[in-house]
Design a protein around this motif. Structure first.
Motif, PDB file in Angstrom:
ATOM      1  N   LYS A   1       0.804  -1.265  -0.017  1.00  0.00           N
ATOM      2  CA  LYS A   1       0.195   0.135  -0.103  1.00  0.00           C
ATOM      3  C   LYS A   1       0.747   1.245   0.020  1.00  0.00           C
ATOM      4  O   LYS A   1       0.455   2.217  -0.607  1.00  0.00           O
ATOM      5  CB  LYS A   1      -0.949   0.160   1.248  1.00  0.00           C
ATOM      6  N   PHE A   2       1.812   1.231   0.922  1.00  0.00           N
ATOM      7  CA  PHE A   2       2.788   2.451   1.037  1.00  0.00           C
ATOM      8  C   PHE A   2       3.227   2.493  -0.614  1.00  0.00           C
ATOM      9  O   PHE A   2       3.623   3.657  -1.183  1.00  0.00           O
ATOM     10  CB  PHE A   2       3.910   1.919   1.933  1.00  0.00           C
ATOM     11  N   ILE A   3       3.991   1.551  -1.089  1.00  0.00           N
ATOM     12  CA  ILE A   3       4.702   1.749  -2.601  1.00  0.00           C
ATOM     13  C   ILE A   3       3.396   2.288  -3.657  1.00  0.00           C
ATOM     14  O   ILE A   3       3.775   3.306  -4.430  1.00  0.00           O
ATOM     15  CB  ILE A   3       5.346   0.676  -2.974  1.00  0.00           C
ATOM     16  N   SER A   4       2.520   1.399  -3.655  1.00  0.00           N
ATOM     17  CA  SER A   4       1.359   1.554  -4.799  1.00  0.00           C
ATOM     18  C   SER A   4       0.648   3.050  -4.628  1.00  0.00           C
ATOM     19  O   SER A   4       0.464   3.502  -5.430  1.00  0.00           O
ATOM     20  CB  SER A   4       0.587   0.342  -4.936  1.00  0.00           C
ATOM     21  N   ARG A   5       0.426   3.283  -3.264  1.00  0.00           N
ATOM     22  CA  ARG A   5      -0.618   4.347  -3.020  1.00  0.00           C
ATOM     23  C   ARG A   5       0.004   5.655  -2.682  1.00  0.00           C
ATOM     24  O   ARG A   5      -0.341   6.543  -3.423  1.00  0.00           O
ATOM     25  CB  ARG A   5      -1.644   3.994  -2.161  1.00  0.00           C
ATOM     26  N   GLN A   6       0.975   5.577  -1.851  1.00  0.00           N
ATOM     27  CA  GLN A   6       1.518   6.751  -1.173  1.00  0.00           C
ATOM     28  C   GLN A   6       2.809   7.360  -1.903  1.00  0.00           C
ATOM     29  O   GLN A   6       3.029   8.517  -1.754  1.00  0.00           O
ATOM     30  CB  GLN A   6       1.824   6.394   0.186  1.00  0.00           C
ATOM     31  N   ILE A   7       3.197   6.663  -2.993  1.00  0.00           N
ATOM     32  CA  ILE A   7       4.485   7.220  -3.511  1.00  0.00           C
ATOM     33  C   ILE A   7       3.974   6.969  -5.126  1.00  0.00           C
ATOM     34  O   ILE A   7       3.638   8.001  -5.755  1.00  0.00           O
ATOM     35  CB  ILE A   7       5.687   6.310  -3.385  1.00  0.00           C
ATOM     36  N   LEU A   8       4.058   5.783  -5.855  1.00  0.00           N
ATOM     37  CA  LEU A   8       3.937   5.709  -7.225  1.00  0.00           C
ATOM     38  C   LEU A   8       2.377   6.350  -7.567  1.00  0.00           C
ATOM     39  O   LEU A   8       2.265   6.824  -8.419  1.00  0.00           O
ATOM     40  CB  LEU A   8       3.871   4.392  -7.719  1.00  0.00           C
ATOM     41  N   GLY A   9       1.510   5.931  -6.926  1.00  0.00           N
ATOM     42  CA  GLY A   9       0.167   6.341  -7.076  1.00  0.00           C
ATOM     43  C   GLY A   9      -0.137   7.765  -6.984  1.00  0.00           C
ATOM     44  O   GLY A   9      -0.941   8.246  -7.590  1.00  0.00           O
ATOM     45  N   PHE A  10       0.777   8.317  -5.890  1.00  0.00           N
ATOM     46  CA  PHE A  10       0.404   9.713  -5.675  1.00  0.00           C
ATOM     47  C   PHE A  10       0.858  10.443  -6.786  1.00  0.00           C
ATOM     48  O   PHE A  10       0.297  11.682  -7.054  1.00  0.00           O
ATOM     49  CB  PHE A  10       0.984   9.978  -4.346  1.00  0.00           C
ATOM     50  N   VAL A  11       1.738  10.108  -7.557  1.00  0.00           N
ATOM     51  CA  VAL A  11       2.433  10.811  -8.877  1.00  0.00           C
ATOM     52  C   VAL A  11       1.723  10.512  -9.950  1.00  0.00           C
ATOM     53  O   VAL A  11       1.993  11.028 -11.164  1.00  0.00           O
ATOM     54  CB  VAL A  11       3.978  10.859  -8.804  1.00  0.00           C
ATOM     55  N   GLY A  12       0.860   9.370  -9.922  1.00  0.00           N
ATOM     56  CA  GLY A  12       0.078   9.032 -11.011  1.00  0.00           C
ATOM     57  C   GLY A  12       0.441   7.585 -11.787  1.00  0.00           C
ATOM     58  O   GLY A  12      -0.199   7.201 -12.876  1.00  0.00           O
ATOM     59  N   ILE A  13       1.395   7.042 -11.324  1.00  0.00           N
ATOM     60  CA  ILE A  13       1.987   5.939 -11.834  1.00  0.00           C
ATOM     61  C   ILE A  13       1.096   4.571 -11.275  1.00  0.00           C
ATOM     62  O   ILE A  13       1.113   4.401 -10.223  1.00  0.00           O
ATOM     63  CB  ILE A  13       3.391   5.496 -11.350  1.00  0.00           C
ATOM     64  N   LYS A  14       0.046   4.209 -12.051  1.00  0.00           N
ATOM     65  CA  LYS A  14      -0.935   3.249 -11.843  1.00  0.00           C
ATOM     66  C   LYS A  14      -1.253   2.351 -13.068  1.00  0.00           C
ATOM     67  O   LYS A  14      -1.401   2.944 -13.996  1.00  0.00           O
ATOM     68  CB  LYS A  14      -1.733   3.597 -10.921  1.00  0.00           C
ATOM     69  N   PRO A  15      -1.681   1.240 -12.648  1.00  0.00           N
ATOM     70  CA  PRO A  15      -1.689   0.435 -11.540  1.00  0.00           C
ATOM     71  C   PRO A  15      -0.149  -0.186 -11.213  1.00  0.00           C
ATOM     72  O   PRO A  15       0.500  -0.469 -12.212  1.00  0.00           O
ATOM     73  CB  PRO A  15      -2.687  -0.754 -11.904  1.00  0.00           C
ATOM     74  N   THR A  16       0.089  -0.419 -10.064  1.00  0.00           N
ATOM     75  CA  THR A  16       1.126  -1.155  -9.644  1.00  0.00           C
ATOM     76  C   THR A  16       1.062  -2.556  -9.257  1.00  0.00           C
ATOM     77  O   THR A  16       0.216  -2.935  -8.455  1.00  0.00           O
ATOM     78  CB  THR A  16       1.849  -0.377  -8.402  1.00  0.00           C
ATOM     79  N   ARG A  17       1.869  -3.615 -10.015  1.00  0.00           N
ATOM     80  CA  ARG A  17       1.671  -4.989  -9.657  1.00  0.00           C
ATOM     81  C   ARG A  17       2.788  -5.346  -8.861  1.00  0.00           C
ATOM     82  O   ARG A  17       3.893  -4.995  -9.288  1.00  0.00           O
ATOM     83  CB  ARG A  17       1.370  -5.612 -10.825  1.00  0.00           C
ATOM     84  N   PHE A  18       2.573  -6.398  -8.266  1.00  0.00           N
ATOM     85  CA  PHE A  18       3.572  -6.981  -7.364  1.00  0.00           C
ATOM     86  C   PHE A  18       3.921  -8.584  -7.678  1.00  0.00           C
ATOM     87  O   PHE A  18       3.011  -9.134  -7.779  1.00  0.00           O
ATOM     88  CB  PHE A  18       3.491  -6.783  -5.738  1.00  0.00           C
ATOM     89  N   THR A  19       5.170  -8.624  -7.575  1.00  0.00           N
ATOM     90  CA  THR A  19       5.599 -10.219  -7.526  1.00  0.00           C
ATOM     91  C   THR A  19       6.542 -10.339  -6.495  1.00  0.00           C
ATOM     92  O   THR A  19       7.594  -9.617  -6.240  1.00  0.00           O
ATOM     93  CB  THR A  19       6.288 -10.415  -9.130  1.00  0.00           C
ATOM     94  N   THR A  20       6.162 -11.150  -5.442  1.00  0.00           N
ATOM     95  CA  THR A  20       7.019 -11.606  -4.215  1.00  0.00           C
ATOM     96  C   THR A  20       7.703 -12.532  -4.165  1.00  0.00           C
ATOM     97  O   THR A  20       7.239 -13.832  -4.544  1.00  0.00           O
ATOM     98  CB  THR A  20       5.997 -11.437  -3.187  1.00  0.00           C
ATOM     99  N   PHE A  21       8.972 -12.653  -3.930  1.00  0.00           N
ATOM    100  CA  PHE A  21       9.618 -13.585  -3.981  1.00  0.00           C
ATOM    101  C   PHE A  21      10.389 -14.033  -2.297  1.00  0.00           C
ATOM    102  O   PHE A  21      10.926 -13.229  -1.791  1.00  0.00           O
ATOM    103  CB  PHE A  21      11.195 -13.674  -4.741  1.00  0.00           C
TER     104      PHE A  21
END
Length: 197
Positions: free
Chosen positions: A151-171
């Motif tokens: 949420k921090f990365i996708s909403r409060q950083i990237l989404g805040f400046v308009g980069i979306k959607p953000t998809r995650f792949t977790t290892f």
């Protein structure tokens, strides 16, 4: 599939890391598929991590590495970031890249706010993929921590400046992962790179 302009950011501050290997695998496959790739590695970037007390009205000048990153961020259509999960968030130097480089007038417009008072994003039309390495399994990350880092990365950083959607792949779990598992993860990154996903 048409070619895309891709920015890759290795967000691990170490000289060698799984994050760096994932970025390399993604890049090789993306370029082999005809995509245009520009890369930045925070272990090589030199800049003052502390924004200080200058404020947005009188910000510190961007060092060359940060200026180049911001230019490539504006250029890109797709942003790929690899980062480890440290103490529930991203490494301090990676956070500092955003603290220093995402400035009003380039990343968001404080003169143009919505009904909630939020500034208009200026980096719209871009998508993102985060390659997150962690020792916390994805299920635990969701159940115990509510996917806070996502949420921090996708909403409060990237989404805040308009980069979306953000998809995650977790290892995960990443520490001392067997070579066979790492090989599978690198193939996953390659597959994403080939599709610019």
């Amino acid at each position: 599939m048409s070619s895309r302009k891709i920015l890759i950011l290795n967000g691990h501050p170490g000289q060698t890391s799984l994050s760096k290997s994932l970025c390399a695998a993604y890049q090789a496959a993306a370029e082999a598929s005809g995509h245009h790739v520009r890369c930045h590695d925070i272990s090589q970037m030199q800049f003052d991590m502390d924004y200080g007390q200058s404020g947005y009205k009188n910000p510190k000048p961007l060092e060359p590495d940060l200026a180049a990153f911001l230019e490539d961020l504006e250029w890109a259509e797709h942003v790929v970031m690899a980062a480890p999960l440290w103490w529930g968030a991203v490494p301090a130097k990676l956070k500092a890249v955003f603290d220093r480089a995402l400035l009003p007038g380039r990343a968001f417009d404080t003169r143009n706010v919505n009904f909630m008072g939020l500034p208009a994003p200026m980096l719209t039309g871009k998508t993102a993929r985060v390659l997150l390495t962690s020792d916390t399994p994805s299920l635990w990350l969701r159940l115990f921590y509510g996917n806070a880092v996502k949420k921090f990365i996708s909403r409060q950083i990237l989404g805040f400046v308009g980069i979306k959607p953000t998809r995650f792949t977790t290892f995960a779990p990443a520490t001392d992962a067997p070579q066979a598992k790492v090989g599978t993860w690198l193939r996953t990154a390659s597959g994403l790179g080939a599709k610019a996903a």
